[in-house]
Design a protein around this motif. Structure first.
Motif, mmCIF file in Angstrom:
data_model
loop_
_atom_site.group_PDB
_atom_site.id
_atom_site.type_symbol
_atom_site.label_atom_id
_atom_site.label_comp_id
_atom_site.label_asym_id
_atom_site.label_seq_id
_atom_site.Cartn_x
_atom_site.Cartn_y
_atom_site.Cartn_z
ATOM 1 N N ARG A 87 12.299 -13.848 0.769
ATOM 2 C CA ARG A 87 11.565 -13.022 2.124
ATOM 3 C C ARG A 87 13.219 -12.089 1.507
ATOM 4 N N ILE A 88 11.855 -11.350 2.544
ATOM 5 C CA ILE A 88 13.163 -9.630 2.355
ATOM 6 C C ILE A 88 14.213 -9.763 3.748
ATOM 7 N N THR A 89 15.157 -9.621 3.524
ATOM 8 C CA THR A 89 16.087 -10.527 4.267
ATOM 9 C C THR A 89 16.772 -8.876 4.718
ATOM 10 N N SER A 90 16.585 -7.835 4.905
ATOM 11 C CA SER A 90 16.658 -6.326 4.603
ATOM 12 C C SER A 90 16.168 -5.244 4.102
ATOM 13 N N ILE A 91 15.793 -3.969 4.632
ATOM 14 C CA ILE A 91 14.759 -2.930 4.186
ATOM 15 C C ILE A 91 15.875 -2.398 3.765
ATOM 16 N N PRO A 92 16.144 -1.403 2.409
ATOM 17 C CA PRO A 92 17.081 -1.045 1.740
ATOM 18 C C PRO A 92 16.989 0.304 2.564
ATOM 19 N N VAL A 93 18.880 0.862 2.959
ATOM 20 C CA VAL A 93 18.241 2.173 3.226
ATOM 21 C C VAL A 93 18.120 2.989 2.167
ATOM 22 N N ARG A 94 18.534 3.138 0.956
ATOM 23 C CA ARG A 94 18.211 4.116 -0.239
ATOM 24 C C ARG A 94 17.008 4.096 -0.297
ATOM 25 N N ARG A 95 16.127 5.475 -0.219
ATOM 26 C CA ARG A 95 14.675 5.756 -0.935
ATOM 27 C C ARG A 95 14.502 4.954 -2.358
ATOM 28 N N PRO A 96 15.325 5.541 -2.871
ATOM 29 C CA PRO A 96 14.650 4.837 -4.608
ATOM 30 C C PRO A 96 14.239 3.178 -4.599
ATOM 31 N N ALA A 97 15.877 2.319 -3.696
ATOM 32 C CA ALA A 97 15.367 1.147 -3.483
ATOM 33 C C ALA A 97 14.442 0.534 -2.702
ATOM 34 N N ARG A 98 14.078 1.409 -1.828
ATOM 35 C CA ARG A 98 13.403 1.031 -1.086
ATOM 36 C C ARG A 98 11.732 1.139 -1.436
ATOM 37 N N LEU A 99 11.560 1.810 -2.090
ATOM 38 C CA LEU A 99 10.790 2.243 -2.724
ATOM 39 C C LEU A 99 10.008 0.928 -3.872
ATOM 40 N N LEU A 100 11.180 0.424 -4.600
ATOM 41 C CA LEU A 100 11.135 -0.434 -4.929
ATOM 42 C C LEU A 100 10.416 -1.812 -4.694
ATOM 43 N N LEU A 101 11.038 -2.271 -3.098
ATOM 44 C CA LEU A 101 10.695 -2.755 -2.649
ATOM 45 C C LEU A 101 8.984 -3.028 -1.734
ATOM 46 N N LEU A 102 8.875 -1.945 -1.751
ATOM 47 C CA LEU A 102 7.732 -1.592 -0.586
ATOM 48 C C LEU A 102 6.721 -1.548 -1.572
ATOM 49 N N ASP A 103 7.374 -1.086 -2.786
ATOM 50 C CA ASP A 103 5.286 -1.563 -4.039
ATOM 51 C C ASP A 103 5.322 -2.901 -4.860
ATOM 52 N N ARG A 104 6.478 -3.874 -4.525
ATOM 53 C CA ARG A 104 7.070 -5.129 -4.410
ATOM 54 C C ARG A 104 5.250 -5.635 -3.570
ATOM 55 N N VAL A 105 5.881 -5.648 -2.563
ATOM 56 C CA VAL A 105 4.980 -5.894 -1.161
ATOM 57 C C VAL A 105 3.895 -5.177 -1.203
ATOM 58 N N ALA A 106 3.009 -4.417 -1.176
ATOM 59 C CA ALA A 106 2.148 -3.364 -2.052
ATOM 60 C C ALA A 106 1.515 -3.942 -3.301
ATOM 61 N N ARG A 107 2.338 -4.968 -3.495
ATOM 62 C CA ARG A 107 0.589 -5.685 -4.525
ATOM 63 C C ARG A 107 0.061 -6.604 -4.596
ATOM 64 N N ALA A 108 0.669 -7.068 -3.251
ATOM 65 C CA ALA A 108 -0.102 -8.608 -2.079
ATOM 66 C C ALA A 108 -1.394 -7.712 -2.736
ATOM 67 N N PHE A 109 -1.299 -6.462 -2.438
ATOM 68 C CA PHE A 109 -2.834 -6.385 -1.291
ATOM 69 C C PHE A 109 -3.801 -5.555 -3.034
ATOM 70 N N GLU A 110 -4.803 -6.002 -2.452
ATOM 71 C CA GLU A 110 -5.949 -5.972 -4.463
ATOM 72 C C GLU A 110 -6.431 -4.403 -3.335
ATOM 73 N N PRO A 111 -6.147 -2.996 -4.846
ATOM 74 C CA PRO A 111 -6.864 -2.107 -4.779
ATOM 75 C C PRO A 111 -8.591 -2.107 -4.340
ATOM 76 N N GLY A 112 -8.964 -1.432 -3.601
ATOM 77 C CA GLY A 112 -10.396 -1.266 -3.337
ATOM 78 C C GLY A 112 -10.544 -2.310 -1.715
ATOM 79 N N VAL A 113 -9.705 -3.659 -1.790
ATOM 80 C CA VAL A 113 -10.385 -3.928 -0.632
ATOM 81 C C VAL A 113 -9.980 -3.647 0.643
ATOM 82 N N ARG A 114 -10.866 -3.416 1.937
ATOM 83 C CA ARG A 114 -10.030 -3.270 3.108
ATOM 84 C C ARG A 114 -9.619 -4.777 4.069
ATOM 85 N N TYR A 115 -8.963 -3.638 4.433
ATOM 86 C CA TYR A 115 -7.758 -5.623 5.280
ATOM 87 C C TYR A 115 -8.130 -4.929 6.602
#
Length: 91
Positions: A18-46
Motif C-alpha cells: 500500500r502507498i503510504t505517501s506520494i513522493p514530492v520529488r517528481r522522478p519518484a512520483r512518476l515511478l510510483l504513478l507508473d506502478r499504479v498505471a500498470r494496473a490498468f489495461e491499455p485499450g480498455v475504458r473504465y
C-alpha cells in the motif's frame, strides 16, 4: 532505471503493498504513478467508479492518485470514461 532500482526508490513510499505517501520529488512520483498505471489495461475504458476501485487497492487517497495519473499523462478521461494512455507495459 532498472526494475530493481525502481523498487528500491519506491520502498520509502510503499508498505505491505500500500502507498503510504506520494513522493514530492517528481522522478519518484512518476515511478510510483507508473506502478499504479500498470494496473490498468491499455485499450480498455473504465468508469470513474472502477478507476477508484483499482486505485483504492493501492491507497486510501484515491482522489490524489487519480488526479496524479491524469495530470502526469498516465490516464486520459472524458465525461464518462478513463483509459490508460501512458506508462510502461509489462511484457
Amino acid at each position: 532505471m532498472t526494475g530493481e532500482d525502481a523498487g528500491e526508490e519506491l520502498r520509502a513510499y510503499i508498505r505491505e503493498g500500500r502507498i503510504t505517501s506520494i513522493p514530492v520529488r517528481r522522478p519518484a512520483r512518476l515511478l510510483l504513478l507508473d506502478r499504479v498505471a500498470r494496473a490498468f489495461e491499455p485499450g480498455v475504458r473504465y468508469t470513474e467508479a472502477r478507476v477508484n476501485e483499482v486505485i483504492g487497492v493501492f491507497s486510501a487517497d484515491v482522489p490524489a492518485l487519480r488526479r496524479g495519473l491524469v495530470d502526469e499523462g498516465f490516464l486520459e478521461h472524458d465525461r464518462v470514461h478513463y483509459w490508460r494512455c501512458g506508462g510502461t507495459v509489462d511484457l
